[in-house]
Design a protein around this motif. Structure first.
Motif, PDB file in Angstrom:
ATOM      1  N   SER A 295       5.202   8.071   4.008  1.00  0.00           N
ATOM      2  CA  SER A 295       5.363   6.851   3.215  1.00  0.00           C
ATOM      3  C   SER A 295       6.787   6.740   2.675  1.00  0.00           C
ATOM      4  O   SER A 295       7.342   5.639   2.584  1.00  0.00           O
ATOM      5  CB  SER A 295       4.339   6.807   2.075  1.00  0.00           C
ATOM      6  OG  SER A 295       4.499   7.917   1.209  1.00  0.00           O
ATOM      7  N   GLY A 296       7.394   7.875   2.364  1.00  0.00           N
ATOM      8  CA  GLY A 296       8.782   7.856   1.903  1.00  0.00           C
ATOM      9  C   GLY A 296       9.734   7.377   2.978  1.00  0.00           C
ATOM     10  O   GLY A 296      10.641   6.576   2.717  1.00  0.00           O
ATOM     11  N   LEU A 297       9.525   7.849   4.205  1.00  0.00           N
ATOM     12  CA  LEU A 297      10.361   7.373   5.318  1.00  0.00           C
ATOM     13  C   LEU A 297      10.186   5.876   5.531  1.00  0.00           C
ATOM     14  O   LEU A 297      11.154   5.152   5.779  1.00  0.00           O
ATOM     15  CB  LEU A 297      10.025   8.137   6.596  1.00  0.00           C
ATOM     16  CG  LEU A 297      10.556   9.559   6.701  1.00  0.00           C
ATOM     17  CD1 LEU A 297      10.009  10.240   7.948  1.00  0.00           C
ATOM     18  CD2 LEU A 297      12.072   9.556   6.722  1.00  0.00           C
ATOM     19  N   ARG A 298       8.962   5.432   5.424  1.00  0.00           N
ATOM     20  CA  ARG A 298       8.698   3.999   5.610  1.00  0.00           C
ATOM     21  C   ARG A 298       9.355   3.168   4.507  1.00  0.00           C
ATOM     22  O   ARG A 298       9.961   2.135   4.781  1.00  0.00           O
ATOM     23  CB  ARG A 298       7.198   3.752   5.639  1.00  0.00           C
ATOM     24  CG  ARG A 298       6.849   2.336   5.961  1.00  0.00           C
ATOM     25  CD  ARG A 298       5.353   2.169   6.098  1.00  0.00           C
ATOM     26  NE  ARG A 298       5.052   0.774   6.295  1.00  0.00           N
ATOM     27  CZ  ARG A 298       4.312   0.325   7.280  1.00  0.00           C
ATOM     28  NH1 ARG A 298       3.766   1.154   8.130  1.00  0.00           N
ATOM     29  NH2 ARG A 298       4.078  -0.957   7.384  1.00  0.00           N
ATOM     30  N   LEU A 299       9.261   3.630   3.268  1.00  0.00           N
ATOM     31  CA  LEU A 299       9.889   2.910   2.163  1.00  0.00           C
ATOM     32  C   LEU A 299      11.409   2.926   2.269  1.00  0.00           C
ATOM     33  O   LEU A 299      12.076   1.944   1.939  1.00  0.00           O
ATOM     34  CB  LEU A 299       9.463   3.521   0.818  1.00  0.00           C
ATOM     35  CG  LEU A 299       8.036   3.285   0.375  1.00  0.00           C
ATOM     36  CD1 LEU A 299       7.695   4.163  -0.823  1.00  0.00           C
ATOM     37  CD2 LEU A 299       7.831   1.809   0.032  1.00  0.00           C
TER      38      LEU A 299
ATOM     39  N   LYS B 197      17.338  11.905  -1.759  1.00  0.00           N
ATOM     40  CA  LYS B 197      15.944  12.236  -1.426  1.00  0.00           C
ATOM     41  C   LYS B 197      15.823  12.619   0.053  1.00  0.00           C
ATOM     42  O   LYS B 197      15.132  13.575   0.399  1.00  0.00           O
ATOM     43  CB  LYS B 197      15.022  11.049  -1.747  1.00  0.00           C
ATOM     44  CG  LYS B 197      14.810  10.854  -3.249  1.00  0.00           C
ATOM     45  CD  LYS B 197      13.969   9.627  -3.568  1.00  0.00           C
ATOM     46  CE  LYS B 197      12.581   9.713  -3.065  1.00  0.00           C
ATOM     47  NZ  LYS B 197      11.512   9.838  -4.012  1.00  0.00           N
ATOM     48  N   LYS B 198      16.522  11.878   0.922  1.00  0.00           N
ATOM     49  CA  LYS B 198      16.476  12.173   2.355  1.00  0.00           C
ATOM     50  C   LYS B 198      17.086  13.535   2.673  1.00  0.00           C
ATOM     51  O   LYS B 198      16.623  14.224   3.589  1.00  0.00           O
ATOM     52  CB  LYS B 198      17.211  11.089   3.140  1.00  0.00           C
ATOM     53  CG  LYS B 198      16.430   9.815   3.312  1.00  0.00           C
ATOM     54  CD  LYS B 198      17.216   8.831   4.164  1.00  0.00           C
ATOM     55  CE  LYS B 198      16.440   7.583   4.447  1.00  0.00           C
ATOM     56  NZ  LYS B 198      17.206   6.636   5.290  1.00  0.00           N
TER      57      LYS B 198
ATOM     58  N   MET C 168       0.821  -1.202   0.000  1.00  0.00           N
ATOM     59  CA  MET C 168       0.000   0.000   0.000  1.00  0.00           C
ATOM     60  C   MET C 168       0.862   1.262   0.000  1.00  0.00           C
ATOM     61  O   MET C 168       0.541   2.219  -0.682  1.00  0.00           O
ATOM     62  CB  MET C 168      -0.927  -0.044   1.223  1.00  0.00           C
ATOM     63  CG  MET C 168      -1.911   1.068   1.244  1.00  0.00           C
ATOM     64  SD  MET C 168      -3.025   0.966  -0.157  1.00  0.00           S
ATOM     65  CE  MET C 168      -4.516   1.453   0.587  1.00  0.00           C
ATOM     66  N   THR C 169       1.954   1.224   0.777  1.00  0.00           N
ATOM     67  CA  THR C 169       2.840   2.389   0.859  1.00  0.00           C
ATOM     68  C   THR C 169       3.433   2.709  -0.504  1.00  0.00           C
ATOM     69  O   THR C 169       3.608   3.881  -0.841  1.00  0.00           O
ATOM     70  CB  THR C 169       3.962   2.125   1.890  1.00  0.00           C
ATOM     71  OG1 THR C 169       3.358   1.823   3.137  1.00  0.00           O
ATOM     72  CG2 THR C 169       4.854   3.322   2.052  1.00  0.00           C
ATOM     73  N   LYS C 170       3.719   1.667  -1.280  1.00  0.00           N
ATOM     74  CA  LYS C 170       4.292   1.875  -2.610  1.00  0.00           C
ATOM     75  C   LYS C 170       3.316   2.577  -3.551  1.00  0.00           C
ATOM     76  O   LYS C 170       3.734   3.187  -4.532  1.00  0.00           O
ATOM     77  CB  LYS C 170       4.735   0.546  -3.225  1.00  0.00           C
ATOM     78  CG  LYS C 170       5.992   0.003  -2.592  1.00  0.00           C
ATOM     79  CD  LYS C 170       6.447  -1.257  -3.285  1.00  0.00           C
ATOM     80  CE  LYS C 170       7.723  -1.762  -2.658  1.00  0.00           C
ATOM     81  NZ  LYS C 170       8.240  -2.940  -3.349  1.00  0.00           N
TER      82      LYS C 170
ATOM     83  N   THR D 248      14.191   0.317   4.417  1.00  0.00           N
ATOM     84  CA  THR D 248      14.850  -0.895   3.925  1.00  0.00           C
ATOM     85  C   THR D 248      15.713  -0.634   2.696  1.00  0.00           C
ATOM     86  O   THR D 248      16.261  -1.576   2.130  1.00  0.00           O
ATOM     87  CB  THR D 248      13.799  -1.959   3.568  1.00  0.00           C
ATOM     88  OG1 THR D 248      12.925  -1.434   2.564  1.00  0.00           O
ATOM     89  CG2 THR D 248      12.991  -2.361   4.802  1.00  0.00           C
ATOM     90  N   MET D 249      15.846   0.612   2.299  1.00  0.00           N
ATOM     91  CA  MET D 249      16.591   0.930   1.080  1.00  0.00           C
ATOM     92  C   MET D 249      17.849   1.719   1.411  1.00  0.00           C
ATOM     93  O   MET D 249      17.870   2.510   2.346  1.00  0.00           O
ATOM     94  CB  MET D 249      15.710   1.728   0.114  1.00  0.00           C
ATOM     95  CG  MET D 249      14.446   1.014  -0.306  1.00  0.00           C
ATOM     96  SD  MET D 249      13.393   2.026  -1.343  1.00  0.00           S
ATOM     97  CE  MET D 249      14.164   1.736  -2.909  1.00  0.00           C
ATOM     98  N   ARG D 250      18.868   1.518   0.607  1.00  0.00           N
ATOM     99  CA  ARG D 250      20.115   2.254   0.724  1.00  0.00           C
ATOM    100  C   ARG D 250      20.533   2.700  -0.671  1.00  0.00           C
ATOM    101  O   ARG D 250      20.015   2.240  -1.663  1.00  0.00           O
ATOM    102  CB  ARG D 250      21.229   1.369   1.319  1.00  0.00           C
ATOM    103  CG  ARG D 250      20.923   0.797   2.674  1.00  0.00           C
ATOM    104  CD  ARG D 250      21.026   1.866   3.756  1.00  0.00           C
ATOM    105  NE  ARG D 250      20.728   1.318   5.080  1.00  0.00           N
ATOM    106  CZ  ARG D 250      19.572   1.429   5.683  1.00  0.00           C
ATOM    107  NH1 ARG D 250      18.574   2.043   5.119  1.00  0.00           N
ATOM    108  NH2 ARG D 250      19.387   0.917   6.888  1.00  0.00           N
ATOM    109  N   GLY D 251      21.484   3.593  -0.715  1.00  0.00           N
ATOM    110  CA  GLY D 251      22.037   4.005  -1.989  1.00  0.00           C
ATOM    111  C   GLY D 251      22.008   5.516  -2.151  1.00  0.00           C
ATOM    112  O   GLY D 251      21.377   6.235  -1.357  1.00  0.00           O
TER     113      GLY D 251
END
Length: 149
Positions: A60-64, A76-77, A1-3, A67-70
């Motif tokens: 939702s961006g923080l939640r996504l 974006k952060k 849903m977040t996606k 688990t992501m790096r790069g």
């Protein structure tokens, strides 16, 4: 849903800010004082769309991103605090000030000084949100990375 929420909320926020910016610029350039007053009065009502969209996109961006790096995620952060500070410290107060001045018919030097600041700050947020959208599309594979020289 977040996606699903994240790109929709982000696009809604970007389009809302773009709408505010273009309506301001076009009415200032091509319309009279009554139209400018109407636009400046309506923009704060648009916060009812903009603020929830920004909150949904940010949350939702923080939640996504948990688990992501790069480098794209890191970029974006880094942009988000600038976007938020620009909105909370410059754009929202400017919009409220300009709305009050326009409703009073006070199109004086202070009005136009704040209007200029608002247009610059709005352009910065449009640029930063656009970069975030571009990077988000790259992260999802919907847009290819730029060619390396």
């Amino acid at each position: 849903m977040t996606k699903r929420i994240h790109p929709i909320a982000g696009a809604a926020a970007l389009l809302t800010i773009l709408c505010f910016w273009l309506s301001t610029l076009l009415t200032e350039l091509f319309a009279g004082a009554p139209t400018v007053a109407t636009v400046k009065t309506l923009i704060p009502w648009g916060f009812l769309i903009l603020i929830p969209a920004l909150m949904a996109a940010g949350g939702s961006g923080l939640r996504l991103a948990r688990t992501m790096r790069g480098p794209l995620v890191a970029a974006k952060k880094k942009r988000m605090p600038v976007i938020a500070a620009n909105g909370l410290l410059i754009l929202v107060p400017s919009a409220l000030y300009l709305s009050a001045k326009a409703q009073a018919g006070a199109f004086d030097a202070a009005f136009y000084a704040v209007q200029g600041l608002e247009l610059v700050a709005g352009a910065v947020n449009i640029l930063l949100l656009g970069l975030n959208m571009r990077d988000g599309l790259r992260l999802t594979g919907r847009r290819r990375p730029a060619a390396q020289p």
